[in-house]
Design an enzyme around this catalytic site. Sequence first.
Site, mmCIF file in Angstrom:
data_model
loop_
_atom_site.group_PDB
_atom_site.id
_atom_site.type_symbol
_atom_site.label_atom_id
_atom_site.label_comp_id
_atom_site.label_asym_id
_atom_site.label_seq_id
_atom_site.Cartn_x
_atom_site.Cartn_y
_atom_site.Cartn_z
ATOM 1 N N CYS A 101 49.588 55.575 31.230
ATOM 2 C CA CYS A 101 50.448 54.452 30.843
ATOM 3 C C CYS A 101 49.819 53.644 29.711
ATOM 4 O O CYS A 101 48.602 53.597 29.571
ATOM 5 C CB CYS A 101 50.652 53.524 32.030
ATOM 6 S SG CYS A 101 51.239 54.357 33.487
ATOM 7 N N ARG A 126 49.306 59.014 24.548
ATOM 8 C CA ARG A 126 48.614 58.967 25.836
ATOM 9 C C ARG A 126 49.371 59.744 26.915
ATOM 10 O O ARG A 126 48.828 60.018 27.973
ATOM 11 C CB ARG A 126 48.461 57.506 26.285
ATOM 12 C CG ARG A 126 47.556 56.695 25.380
ATOM 13 C CD ARG A 126 47.651 55.231 25.696
ATOM 14 N NE ARG A 126 47.087 54.907 27.001
ATOM 15 C CZ ARG A 126 45.922 54.315 27.191
ATOM 16 N NH1 ARG A 126 45.172 53.981 26.169
ATOM 17 N NH2 ARG A 126 45.485 54.033 28.397
ATOM 18 N N TRP A 133 53.624 56.643 32.868
ATOM 19 C CA TRP A 133 53.349 58.025 33.316
ATOM 20 C C TRP A 133 53.396 57.942 34.836
ATOM 21 O O TRP A 133 52.520 57.329 35.453
ATOM 22 C CB TRP A 133 51.974 58.441 32.799
ATOM 23 C CG TRP A 133 51.648 59.890 32.952
ATOM 24 C CD1 TRP A 133 51.953 60.900 32.077
ATOM 25 C CD2 TRP A 133 50.921 60.505 34.025
ATOM 26 N NE1 TRP A 133 51.464 62.095 32.548
ATOM 27 C CE2 TRP A 133 50.823 61.882 33.736
ATOM 28 C CE3 TRP A 133 50.339 60.031 35.195
ATOM 29 C CZ2 TRP A 133 50.177 62.781 34.572
ATOM 30 C CZ3 TRP A 133 49.692 60.928 36.033
ATOM 31 C CH2 TRP A 133 49.629 62.290 35.714
ATOM 32 N N ASN A 141 49.198 48.941 34.202
ATOM 33 C CA ASN A 141 48.542 50.256 34.257
ATOM 34 C C ASN A 141 47.602 50.230 35.453
ATOM 35 O O ASN A 141 46.938 49.217 35.678
ATOM 36 C CB ASN A 141 47.690 50.512 33.006
ATOM 37 C CG ASN A 141 48.519 50.707 31.767
ATOM 38 O OD1 ASN A 141 49.734 50.763 31.830
ATOM 39 N ND2 ASN A 141 47.860 50.785 30.631
ATOM 40 N N GLY A 142 47.496 51.342 36.167
ATOM 41 C CA GLY A 142 46.588 51.384 37.320
ATOM 42 C C GLY A 142 47.372 51.616 38.597
ATOM 43 O O GLY A 142 48.564 51.954 38.554
ATOM 44 N N LYS A 163 42.190 75.190 26.665
ATOM 45 C CA LYS A 163 43.028 74.861 25.508
ATOM 46 C C LYS A 163 44.325 75.646 25.562
ATOM 47 O O LYS A 163 45.399 75.112 25.369
ATOM 48 C CB LYS A 163 42.270 75.243 24.252
ATOM 49 C CG LYS A 163 41.831 74.342 23.209
ATOM 50 C CD LYS A 163 41.572 72.922 23.245
ATOM 51 C CE LYS A 163 41.647 72.114 24.473
ATOM 52 N NZ LYS A 163 40.667 71.096 24.617
ATOM 53 N N HIS A 216 33.196 91.000 39.529
ATOM 54 C CA HIS A 216 33.191 90.392 40.868
ATOM 55 C C HIS A 216 34.556 89.827 41.241
ATOM 56 O O HIS A 216 34.643 88.943 42.092
ATOM 57 C CB HIS A 216 32.096 89.324 40.939
ATOM 58 C CG HIS A 216 30.735 89.896 40.679
ATOM 59 N ND1 HIS A 216 29.944 90.434 41.664
ATOM 60 C CD2 HIS A 216 30.060 90.078 39.512
ATOM 61 C CE1 HIS A 216 28.826 90.905 41.124
ATOM 62 N NE2 HIS A 216 28.878 90.694 39.819
ATOM 63 N N LYS A 220 46.662 61.628 27.747
ATOM 64 C CA LYS A 220 45.453 61.652 26.930
ATOM 65 C C LYS A 220 44.277 61.049 27.679
ATOM 66 O O LYS A 220 43.180 61.572 27.638
ATOM 67 C CB LYS A 220 45.683 60.897 25.616
ATOM 68 C CG LYS A 220 44.485 60.880 24.672
ATOM 69 C CD LYS A 220 44.156 62.270 24.175
ATOM 70 C CE LYS A 220 42.945 62.327 23.281
ATOM 71 N NZ LYS A 220 42.435 63.708 23.167
#
Length: 612
Positions: free
Chosen positions: A2, A27, A73, A99-100, A489, A508, A607
């Site tokens: 966020c 972000r 988010w 945020n949080g 990536k 393995h 991000k």
Amino acid sequence: MCGIIGYTGKKKAMPLLMQGLKMLEYRGYDSSGIALAGQNEFKVYKKMGKLENLEAIVPRNAAALSGIGHTRWATHGGVTDANAHPHAGYRGKAVVVHNGIIDNYLELKQELQGKGANFLSETDTEVIAQLVEHYLVDQKMTPENAVLTTLGRLEGTYGLGVMFADHPGLIIGAKNGSPMVLGLGDKEVFLASDASSFAGLTRQVVYLQDKEIAILKPESWETRNLRNEAVFRNAEELTWNHEEAKKGDYDHFFLKEIFEQPQSVARAFGQGGRLVPEYGTAKLGGLNLDKREFFDIERVVFIGMGTALNAAQVGARMMESWARLPARAEDASEIRTGNPIVERNTLYFAVSQSGETADTIASIHEIQEKGGRVLGIVNTVGSSLARMCNGGVYIHAGPEISVASSKAFTNQLVVMGLIALFMGRMRVLSLTQGQAIVKEFGELPEKLQAALGCRSQIMALAKKYRNAKSMLFLGRGIMAPLAMEGALKLKEISYIHAEGYAAGNLKHGPLALISPEVPSVFIVANSQNLDRVVGNMAEVKARKGPVICVSNIDTPKLRNLADDLIIVPETCEELAPVVAALPLQLFAYYLAMELDRDIDRPRNLAKSVTTE
Ligand code: F6R
């Protein structure tokens, strides 16, 4: 994750808030919203989806001179318009962006519902707005006291911006475990989770600390602790340049950041200023340990998450190779949830691009709590981690906007390499060995530039392998963590399933996956491991698996086995991952292009991961 932007001043707030939200898009978010101050009221606009959806509903010419905005988010509650921020109290007197995570929100919600509050969302944030409003209206508190009393009731983490219907122009910010920064202009103040959101508008910033609030008015600002005592903070100058956060002629930030690496890596060694050719060592001002203290170190631990953890794995190998000091890398989230044994003569390094990763921060708290000494290897100047650590080295990659990390990774490697060289020269490396390593660092930018020349070869490879559903990345020794990074990536931006393994592990288990549909990417350096990796490639070929090879040595052994061979310039083995990282980043990029992915903002990712 966020993002928050707030503005109070003499200009129209709406365009500044929208611009700020655009800067925060990188972000990661799934909805957004804005609250604009009016006379004895505020107006809230919010929408799920991309910022264009919000732009379509906010009044273009809104006259408000202050407001708060948010990119969300989702954590508590699905992606809906109602759950988007800002959230207001049911009587329309206080409005909040957050945020949080508030851990005790359900108890608080029940308590407030018992007092008649009407909730409109499923979020934890809404309780903050309702609680502030309760203290403001029912208990007739001042805005400052209503916020402070609310904060005293919250358990969890927050970066907050609060506005009040009856106090237009006033914004109160607060911080506990989630970054908040003030931007100071001429008769205007910004409040943000990330200084990039007011980039180009002011360079004067004040970083809020945990358990502090900031009171913003157009012509003034002040910071206080939770006991309502004034805390004096000086403004600092932002170190990075607004232009660096623009895409320029590139289609994506990720590609731009890949191509910036010759320059950003040069910044990591201070354009030479961190290298001391005469003594064959590195000069790193921020370590805050004298040479005697370094002698006592018996072990080094690098800590990080995701790409930073992969970099940490490479760093540990550099440290063991050059300094002959036992070193390892640790997943910060595992330290956080375990009960780490913190030893007296162990030196810890926190590796983080953002400096805001919740797991890394929590692990550092735990280590410091147990008496450990932690230094930072951080990109974002003034970030929470940079401030918490007992010293450290900035990697100077510049702003990294693409969610997928590229230049921060190579700069992390270079900085860990410099630390390993510095410690190596104190312990085991001779002057001649040190000087040879310094020379290798100095040659990196040129070699990275040459490695970028593989771009068209990689574009063709991406076309060839665009239908692959899964891939393996394999390397030995210092290339094993690079294999993990190559796989990370690829999966994060192309959504092709990929796994990274130490090549020795192939037999393995992973060998069972090999088939003509599953290509393997081998990352090879000119080293004593070469023949063993060639053996692994032969095992894959024998099972009809396509082989792509990234190597810094061109030999018939590889030419005979690899279906596709990408040659990058040779360096010493310890620095080989810095150069070999570039074709892997390009490979992920062009495969993602082939598949038409949202490269800079891959689905579900953020991000900076500010919740654990
Ligand atoms: C992957 C990526 C993430 C981050 C991880 C740690 O490309 O970017 O895996 O590396 O979330 O982030 P920082 O370095 O900000 O602590």
